[in-house]
Design a protein around this motif. Structure first.
Motif, PDB file in Angstrom:
ATOM      1  N   GLN A   1      17.851  -3.858   1.439  1.00 48.48           N
ATOM      2  CA  GLN A   1      17.140  -2.610   1.713  1.00 48.48           C
ATOM      3  C   GLN A   1      15.946  -2.414   0.769  1.00 48.48           C
ATOM      4  O   GLN A   1      15.744  -1.337   0.197  1.00 48.48           O
ATOM      5  CB  GLN A   1      18.097  -1.415   1.621  1.00 48.48           C
ATOM      6  N   SER A   9      12.211  -1.779  -0.273  1.00 49.40           N
ATOM      7  CA  SER A   9      11.084  -1.035   0.281  1.00 49.40           C
ATOM      8  C   SER A   9       9.853  -1.932   0.324  1.00 49.40           C
ATOM      9  O   SER A   9       9.811  -2.993  -0.316  1.00 49.40           O
ATOM     10  CB  SER A   9      10.790   0.187  -0.591  1.00 49.40           C
ATOM     11  N   GLY A  10       8.865  -1.497   1.074  1.00 53.28           N
ATOM     12  CA  GLY A  10       7.624  -2.254   1.104  1.00 53.28           C
ATOM     13  C   GLY A  10       6.991  -2.353  -0.268  1.00 53.28           C
ATOM     14  O   GLY A  10       6.434  -3.393  -0.637  1.00 53.28           O
ATOM     15  N   SER A  58       8.108  -7.136   9.175  1.00 52.02           N
ATOM     16  CA  SER A  58       9.373  -6.430   9.383  1.00 52.02           C
ATOM     17  C   SER A  58       9.484  -5.178   8.515  1.00 52.02           C
ATOM     18  O   SER A  58      10.218  -4.246   8.849  1.00 52.02           O
ATOM     19  CB  SER A  58      10.555  -7.369   9.096  1.00 52.02           C
ATOM     20  N   LEU A  59       8.723  -5.145   7.407  1.00 53.12           N
ATOM     21  CA  LEU A  59       8.732  -3.977   6.514  1.00 53.12           C
ATOM     22  C   LEU A  59       7.580  -3.023   6.806  1.00 53.12           C
ATOM     23  O   LEU A  59       7.347  -2.072   6.058  1.00 53.12           O
ATOM     24  CB  LEU A  59       8.662  -4.430   5.058  1.00 53.12           C
ATOM     25  N   PHE A  92       8.888  -4.998  -2.272  1.00 52.20           N
ATOM     26  CA  PHE A  92       8.622  -6.324  -1.719  1.00 52.20           C
ATOM     27  C   PHE A  92       7.247  -6.825  -2.155  1.00 52.20           C
ATOM     28  O   PHE A  92       7.097  -7.980  -2.579  1.00 52.20           O
ATOM     29  CB  PHE A  92       8.707  -6.280  -0.196  1.00 52.20           C
ATOM     30  N   ILE A 126       8.360 -11.383   7.087  1.00 47.88           N
ATOM     31  CA  ILE A 126       9.062 -10.391   6.276  1.00 47.88           C
ATOM     32  C   ILE A 126       8.177  -9.160   6.082  1.00 47.88           C
ATOM     33  O   ILE A 126       8.636  -8.014   6.200  1.00 47.88           O
ATOM     34  CB  ILE A 126       9.459 -10.987   4.920  1.00 47.88           C
ATOM     35  N   ASN A 178      16.651  -7.376   4.353  1.00 42.82           N
ATOM     36  CA  ASN A 178      17.120  -6.173   5.037  1.00 42.82           C
ATOM     37  C   ASN A 178      18.442  -5.698   4.452  1.00 42.82           C
ATOM     38  O   ASN A 178      18.681  -4.495   4.317  1.00 42.82           O
ATOM     39  CB  ASN A 178      17.280  -6.449   6.538  1.00 42.82           C
TER      40      ASN A 178
END
Length: 423
Positions: A308, A310-311, A348-349, A314, A345, A305
């Motif tokens: 920052q 992005s999906g 969360s995204l 990630f 994780i 987080n």
């Protein structure tokens, strides 16, 4: 701590230590020297990790796969798949992919598919002009589909580790598995045209009808199993039990290719394989418990987080990580260790955990035939007698083909979620 968690497992794997002992050694060292946790907690967490109803599906589906092989049902499916492929360039190679997909729909075992296909199709592929490296690579890589297409033991373990619906995971794997099979088949066709490999046979309606008749009861098995799960007739564990009962009845009384002694022998083989899987589950549950109680997932989420990410970024990082891990660890071990860490994780995204489960499974399926330690490579080596370097050369283009499939599956969530909408 760094030595215990990172260096020690690498050294143990390098000297050939069984994975479950690697897990247990790392946990024991961490508990004794760093965490000061009473040793009795080790066995409590291990047995607690096995106290999950969903795990009952594993020995059932393993047993069903053994019964399919013992009764000759698998060979009927191979013959059916070959009969259904018409006159296209590289038809025998396309038949190999189709047969592997069909086998995966009844057993969920990549290793079993490679072994069964290798014995039957490798001599034919060589005679058709595919060459040793291409034939061996095709056999090793096509088995990857078996981990993705339902019923999948890897998805059962992911569902348990990530607390997700196993029926939804099964259904979500259908379209990605079809995409993988389609891209492999397309590559085989293009490669056959380039290398001037002729079609093995023309499509014959009479041969297709005969093969369908011979394999009819085998073809119905995944229909009954997956249909029963998705319609709510039975749970995945109950579906596994039904699959065993169905295979025994078909083998003993319909095809009459199996005896009661064969059933007992298949049960013994399934018990050994199930024990190997479940001891990994028990050992990995301790690692998951330690990293969770130490706040590792929360720390990683906070770190991501703060960056920052992005999906998109990630998922790219996850794919690179899992492709590397898959070349060294089997899917069972990798899912049990990394799913509890990565799923929170992903959620969360804003990434759907069912979609993420398919991404993990496809990554680790590719790892099954990725050098240097892809398990399918060693199975293909035993079946074909080819040296490892020949198989490494043979699987290379197929790794690239399925990485292309992985990219599509990763960034087109609808492919996984279109059929897997919650009831």
């Amino acid at each position: 701590m760094i030595i215990a968690y990172l260096v020690l497992p690498v050294l143990l794997v390098a000297i050939g230590t069984p994975i479950f002992l690697v897990f247990m050694t790392v946990v024991a060292v961490a508990m004794l020297f760093f965490l000061k946790i009473p040793p009795v907690a080790l066995q409590q967490v291990m047995f607690g990790g096995l106290d999950n109803f969903a795990l009952l599906a594993i020995p059932f589906f393993v047993f069903a796969g053994q019964l399919m092989s013992t009764s000759g049902i698998a060979n009927r499916l191979i013959a059916w798949a070959m009969a259904m492929v018409g006159r296209v360039p590289g038809s025998l190679g396309v038949s190999t992919v189709a047969a592997s997909t069909a086998l995966g729909a009844i057993s969920g075992s990549s290793v079993a598919a490679v072994a069964a296909l290798g014995k039957t199709l490798y001599p034919k592929l060589i005679a058709a002009g595919y060459g040793q490296h291409r034939a061996g690579g095709l056999l090793a890589s096509s088995g990857a589909i078996d981990i993705v297409i339902p019923p999948s033991i890897a998805m059962i373990l992911y569902g348990m580790a990530a607390e997700q619906s196993i029926p939804r995971l099964f259904i979500a794997g259908i379209l990605p598995a079809i995409l993988m099979a389609a891209l492999l088949s397309l590559f085989v066709i293009v490669d056959a045209i380039r290398r001037d490999i002729p079609s093995d046979h023309a499509f014959s309606l009479s041969a297709a009808v005969k093969a369908t008749k011979d394999a009819f009861w085998a073809i119905l098995m995944p229909v009954f199993v997956l249909g029963g799960i998705y319609l709510g007739v039975f749970s995945p564990s109950e579906a596994g039990g039904f699959a065993c009962f169905y295979a025994i009845v078909i083998g003993l009384f319909v095809y009459r290719t199996m005896t009661l002694r064969d059933v007992v022998n298949a049960a013994g083989s399934a018990a050994i394989l199930s024990g190997q899987i479940l001891i990994l589950v028990a050992a990995a549950s301790v690692i998951t418990w330690i990293v969770t109680t130490q706040g590792v997932p929360q720390a990683i989420i906070a770190w991501i987080n703060a960056m920052q990410l992005s999906g998109f970024t990630f998922l790219l990082a996850v794919n690179l990580l899992l492709l590397a891990i898959g070349a060294f660890l089997d899917p069972t071990s990798a899912i049990l260790v990394f799913a509890p860490l990565l799923v929170p994780i992903a959620i969360s995204l804003g990434i759907d955990p069912i979609h993420f489960g398919i991404i993990m499974t496809v990554n680790l399926a590719i790892g099954m035939f990725t050098p240097p330690f892809g398990l399918n490579i060693f199975v293909a080596q035993q079946v074909t007698g080819l040296p490892a370097h020949t198989l490494y050369r043979g699987v290379a283009p197929f790794v690239l083909v399925l990485i292309l499939a992985l990219v599509v599956i990763t960034y087109v969530p609808a492919l996984s979620l279109a059929l897997a909408q919650p009831h």
